[in-house]
Scaffold this active site. Sequence first.
Site, mmCIF file in Angstrom:
data_model
loop_
_atom_site.group_PDB
_atom_site.id
_atom_site.type_symbol
_atom_site.label_atom_id
_atom_site.label_comp_id
_atom_site.label_asym_id
_atom_site.label_seq_id
_atom_site.Cartn_x
_atom_site.Cartn_y
_atom_site.Cartn_z
ATOM 1 N N ASN A 1 -11.230 -15.586 -24.639
ATOM 2 C CA ASN A 1 -11.140 -14.784 -23.406
ATOM 3 C C ASN A 1 -11.547 -15.580 -22.163
ATOM 4 O OD1 ASN A 1 -13.902 -14.914 -23.537
ATOM 5 N ND2 ASN A 1 -14.264 -12.702 -23.654
ATOM 6 N N LEU A 2 -11.818 -16.863 -22.344
ATOM 7 C CA LEU A 2 -12.169 -17.779 -21.246
ATOM 8 C C LEU A 2 -13.419 -17.315 -20.477
ATOM 9 C CD1 LEU A 2 -8.615 -18.776 -19.845
ATOM 10 C CD2 LEU A 2 -9.970 -19.902 -21.611
ATOM 11 N N SER A 3 -14.275 -16.524 -21.135
ATOM 12 C CA SER A 3 -15.482 -16.057 -20.433
ATOM 13 C C SER A 3 -16.457 -17.205 -20.203
ATOM 14 C CB SER A 3 -16.166 -14.931 -21.221
ATOM 15 O OG SER A 3 -16.542 -15.389 -22.503
ATOM 16 N N SER B 1 -26.172 -20.751 -36.789
ATOM 17 C CA SER B 1 -27.054 -21.674 -36.083
ATOM 18 C C SER B 1 -28.351 -21.874 -36.864
ATOM 19 C CB SER B 1 -27.379 -21.054 -34.723
ATOM 20 O OG SER B 1 -28.446 -21.730 -34.122
ATOM 21 N N THR C 1 -30.972 -21.654 -35.614
ATOM 22 C CA THR C 1 -31.920 -20.686 -35.045
ATOM 23 C C THR C 1 -32.237 -19.566 -36.045
ATOM 24 O OG1 THR C 1 -32.444 -19.530 -32.986
ATOM 25 C CG2 THR C 1 -30.295 -19.092 -33.888
ATOM 26 N N TYR D 1 -30.035 -13.393 -29.112
ATOM 27 C CA TYR D 1 -28.976 -14.334 -29.515
ATOM 28 C C TYR D 1 -29.112 -14.668 -31.004
ATOM 29 C CZ TYR D 1 -26.625 -18.724 -30.446
ATOM 30 O OH TYR D 1 -25.855 -19.698 -31.036
ATOM 31 N N LYS E 1 -26.764 -13.732 -34.520
ATOM 32 C CA LYS E 1 -26.256 -14.646 -35.567
ATOM 33 C C LYS E 1 -26.716 -14.173 -36.946
ATOM 34 C CE LYS E 1 -24.034 -17.492 -32.992
ATOM 35 N NZ LYS E 1 -22.583 -17.500 -33.040
ATOM 36 N N PHE F 1 -27.110 -27.507 -36.331
ATOM 37 C CA PHE F 1 -28.393 -27.901 -35.753
ATOM 38 C C PHE F 1 -28.145 -28.116 -34.236
ATOM 39 C CE2 PHE F 1 -31.669 -27.640 -38.954
ATOM 40 C CZ PHE F 1 -30.904 -27.046 -39.935
ATOM 41 N N ARG G 1 -35.777 -32.488 -32.743
ATOM 42 C CA ARG G 1 -34.587 -31.734 -33.151
ATOM 43 C C ARG G 1 -33.632 -32.650 -33.908
ATOM 44 N NH1 ARG G 1 -37.625 -28.523 -31.627
ATOM 45 N NH2 ARG G 1 -37.347 -26.751 -30.225
ATOM 46 N N GLY H 1 -41.131 -19.543 -27.057
ATOM 47 C CA GLY H 1 -40.217 -19.405 -28.191
ATOM 48 C C GLY H 1 -39.833 -20.723 -28.849
ATOM 49 N N ASP H 2 -40.160 -21.869 -28.216
ATOM 50 C CA ASP H 2 -39.783 -23.158 -28.809
ATOM 51 C C ASP H 2 -40.640 -23.483 -30.029
ATOM 52 O OD1 ASP H 2 -37.704 -23.794 -27.186
ATOM 53 O OD2 ASP H 2 -38.696 -25.444 -26.140
HETATM 54 P P1 NAD Z 1 -18.929 -22.135 -25.775
HETATM 55 O O1 NAD Z 1 -19.472 -21.055 -24.896
HETATM 56 O O2 NAD Z 1 -18.557 -23.428 -25.132
HETATM 57 O O3 NAD Z 1 -17.671 -21.584 -26.593
HETATM 58 C C1 NAD Z 1 -17.544 -20.248 -26.980
HETATM 59 C C2 NAD Z 1 -16.164 -19.778 -26.580
HETATM 60 O O4 NAD Z 1 -16.017 -18.424 -26.968
HETATM 61 C C3 NAD Z 1 -15.920 -19.840 -25.052
HETATM 62 O O5 NAD Z 1 -14.718 -20.521 -24.818
HETATM 63 C C4 NAD Z 1 -15.829 -18.378 -24.636
HETATM 64 O O6 NAD Z 1 -14.940 -18.191 -23.562
HETATM 65 C C5 NAD Z 1 -15.361 -17.714 -25.936
HETATM 66 N N1 NAD Z 1 -15.727 -16.306 -26.074
HETATM 67 C C6 NAD Z 1 -16.948 -15.732 -25.906
HETATM 68 N N2 NAD Z 1 -16.881 -14.415 -26.137
HETATM 69 C C7 NAD Z 1 -15.598 -14.132 -26.477
HETATM 70 C C8 NAD Z 1 -14.897 -12.951 -26.814
HETATM 71 N N3 NAD Z 1 -15.510 -11.757 -26.817
HETATM 72 N N4 NAD Z 1 -13.593 -13.025 -27.103
HETATM 73 C C9 NAD Z 1 -12.945 -14.207 -27.066
HETATM 74 N N5 NAD Z 1 -13.535 -15.364 -26.735
HETATM 75 C C10 NAD Z 1 -14.859 -15.339 -26.430
HETATM 76 O O7 NAD Z 1 -19.993 -22.373 -26.943
HETATM 77 P P2 NAD Z 1 -20.047 -23.516 -28.044
HETATM 78 O O8 NAD Z 1 -21.230 -24.371 -27.743
HETATM 79 O O9 NAD Z 1 -18.732 -24.139 -28.235
HETATM 80 O O10 NAD Z 1 -20.451 -22.636 -29.312
HETATM 81 C C11 NAD Z 1 -19.474 -22.123 -30.202
HETATM 82 C C12 NAD Z 1 -20.161 -21.234 -31.207
HETATM 83 O O11 NAD Z 1 -21.164 -21.983 -31.882
HETATM 84 C C13 NAD Z 1 -20.872 -20.037 -30.580
HETATM 85 O O12 NAD Z 1 -20.693 -18.920 -31.426
HETATM 86 C C14 NAD Z 1 -22.326 -20.464 -30.555
HETATM 87 O O13 NAD Z 1 -23.201 -19.377 -30.608
HETATM 88 C C15 NAD Z 1 -22.410 -21.313 -31.814
HETATM 89 N N6 NAD Z 1 -23.473 -22.319 -31.770
HETATM 90 C C16 NAD Z 1 -23.532 -23.196 -30.722
HETATM 91 C C17 NAD Z 1 -24.552 -24.125 -30.663
HETATM 92 C C18 NAD Z 1 -24.661 -25.074 -29.491
HETATM 93 O O14 NAD Z 1 -25.738 -25.642 -29.286
HETATM 94 N N7 NAD Z 1 -23.616 -25.305 -28.725
HETATM 95 C C19 NAD Z 1 -25.508 -24.176 -31.693
HETATM 96 C C20 NAD Z 1 -25.404 -23.286 -32.763
HETATM 97 C C21 NAD Z 1 -24.369 -22.353 -32.792
HETATM 98 N N1 UDP Z 2 -36.177 -29.402 -23.702
HETATM 99 C C1 UDP Z 2 -36.895 -29.936 -22.657
HETATM 100 N N2 UDP Z 2 -36.391 -29.797 -21.392
HETATM 101 C C2 UDP Z 2 -35.217 -29.156 -21.131
HETATM 102 C C3 UDP Z 2 -34.493 -28.614 -22.225
HETATM 103 C C4 UDP Z 2 -35.020 -28.741 -23.497
HETATM 104 O O1 UDP Z 2 -37.948 -30.526 -22.845
HETATM 105 O O2 UDP Z 2 -34.824 -29.058 -19.953
HETATM 106 C C5 UDP Z 2 -36.697 -29.563 -25.083
HETATM 107 C C6 UDP Z 2 -36.994 -28.259 -25.809
HETATM 108 O O3 UDP Z 2 -38.319 -27.836 -25.526
HETATM 109 C C7 UDP Z 2 -36.781 -28.656 -27.271
HETATM 110 C C8 UDP Z 2 -35.681 -29.725 -27.198
HETATM 111 O O4 UDP Z 2 -35.696 -30.191 -25.849
HETATM 112 O O5 UDP Z 2 -37.939 -29.262 -27.774
HETATM 113 C C9 UDP Z 2 -34.280 -29.194 -27.525
HETATM 114 O O6 UDP Z 2 -34.025 -28.067 -26.674
HETATM 115 P P1 UDP Z 2 -32.564 -27.412 -26.608
HETATM 116 O O7 UDP Z 2 -32.668 -26.245 -25.673
HETATM 117 O O8 UDP Z 2 -31.549 -28.459 -26.295
HETATM 118 O O9 UDP Z 2 -32.286 -26.925 -28.099
HETATM 119 P P2 UDP Z 2 -33.074 -25.865 -29.011
HETATM 120 O O10 UDP Z 2 -34.377 -25.553 -28.374
HETATM 121 O O11 UDP Z 2 -32.162 -24.705 -29.077
HETATM 122 O O12 UDP Z 2 -33.216 -26.546 -30.326
#
Ligand code: NAD
Ligand code: UDP
Length: 343
Positions: free
Chosen positions: A34-36, A126, A128, A150, A154, A179, A232, A298-299
């Site tokens: 949806n390009l959001s 994730s 997470t 969030y 998941k 990760f 990480r 939360g970290d």
């Molecule tokens: P991103 O935001 O770049 O990509 C997500 C895409 O989904 C976007 O293009 C957005 O427009 C689309 N989208 C969102 N809601 C939608 C909807 N209702 N219908 C259709 N399209 C929709 O994020 P990303 O980093 O590419 O992450 C992809 C997936 O991986 C996500 O589900 C995210 O939660 C998960 N994830 C990401 C990370 C990370 O660090 N990037 C880590 C763990 C999990």
């Molecule tokens: N972090 C930081 N400064 C920033 C962003 C992140 O020191 O501006 C640290 C954060 O506390 C964590 C690590 O970098 O220890 C990775 O953070 P990120 O948000 O990239 O990933 P996540 O916390 O989701 O693993």
Amino acid sequence: MKNKILVTGGAGYIGTHTCIALHEAGYEIVVYDNLSNSSREAINRISALIGQPIEFIEGDIRDAEMLRQVFLSHHFFGVIHFAGLKAVGESVAKPLLYYNNNVSGTITLLEVMAEYDVKNFVFSSSATVYGDPEILPIDESSSRSCTNPYGQSKLAVEHILEDLAVSDTRWNLIPLRYFNPVGAHPSGQIGEDPNDIPNNLMPYISQVAVGKLPKLSIFGNDYPTIDGTGVRDFIHVTDLAQGHVAALNYLERQVAPVGFLPINLGTGKGTSVLELVSAFSDVSGQTIPYQFTDRRAGDIASCYSSADKAKVLLGWQAKLSITDMCQDTWHWQSMNPNGYNVT
Ligand code: NAD
Ligand code: UDP
């Protein structure tokens, strides 16, 4: 030509890289987004990189009617489901939006898949979901808990997938627990394009290096880690993309359904915030000014994966180093200081 795959969220950061990997592996792809949180320019760039237009449908995963049209006009082997919202802070402020988009949206998608008898599903989960891990490295049997909407979204989808697998044993449901994805395509044409000031470490560092932001705040230097900063498991996004291809290949090889099968995608190695800053500075030749600030709420101190299950089952392991991750991020950032906003 191999099987056809629906890629929801395929215009986003991980989705774009995975589309290229899928195309290179011979899959036909249809992107639904949806390009959001992404742009048509990302779609144009994928098409330019693969040398042909990709099929793109602008649509929302919560729109069952639109999804039905898509499933009616294509015969899919499976769905890779990236579509979702991913900003932890925003999810605390707007929990209903996150549950609606990430959980209700996924339910709608699964319902339509069931109607059209498409039973192969690879989901973006994730690390997470592991919360604050008791044992490192984290393997897939570790306990799960989340502290923000969030993460809860998941985890909720994972629970739904588990229940679905029990209810109907024909499903193949693979949550890939990522990760910390970083890096960009080596061409410098696609990469992570945060809308706002980045929340994540790597895009923040790269925006400091390119001069868009003055200074990095390092959230805490009193963790029980090698240098006091957070640790990480950073994984190159092109390695991550290959993990999705490996998951599909695995499903194609199966003679019996796999049910619910969670798999970590990580390198198995931890890197501290200071180590990443230093590697990025070496690669880019830029000084990265930083200051230590309080811990971010939360970290956790350390988080890195056991990568054994992916290796054994999928025959996949991450190949690229922290230097590669920094190099490709820097290449993308310096070629596209304003991301996909080319005007
Ligand atoms: P991103 O935001 O770049 O990509 C997500 C895409 O989904 C976007 O293009 C957005 O427009 C689309 N989208 C969102 N809601 C939608 C909807 N209702 N219908 C259709 N399209 C929709 O994020 P990303 O980093 O590419 O992450 C992809 C997936 O991986 C996500 O589900 C995210 O939660 C998960 N994830 C990401 C990370 C990370 O660090 N990037 C880590 C763990 C999990
Ligand atoms: N972090 C930081 N400064 C920033 C962003 C992140 O020191 O501006 C640290 C954060 O506390 C964590 C690590 O970098 O220890 C990775 O953070 P990120 O948000 O990239 O990933 P996540 O916390 O989701 O693993």
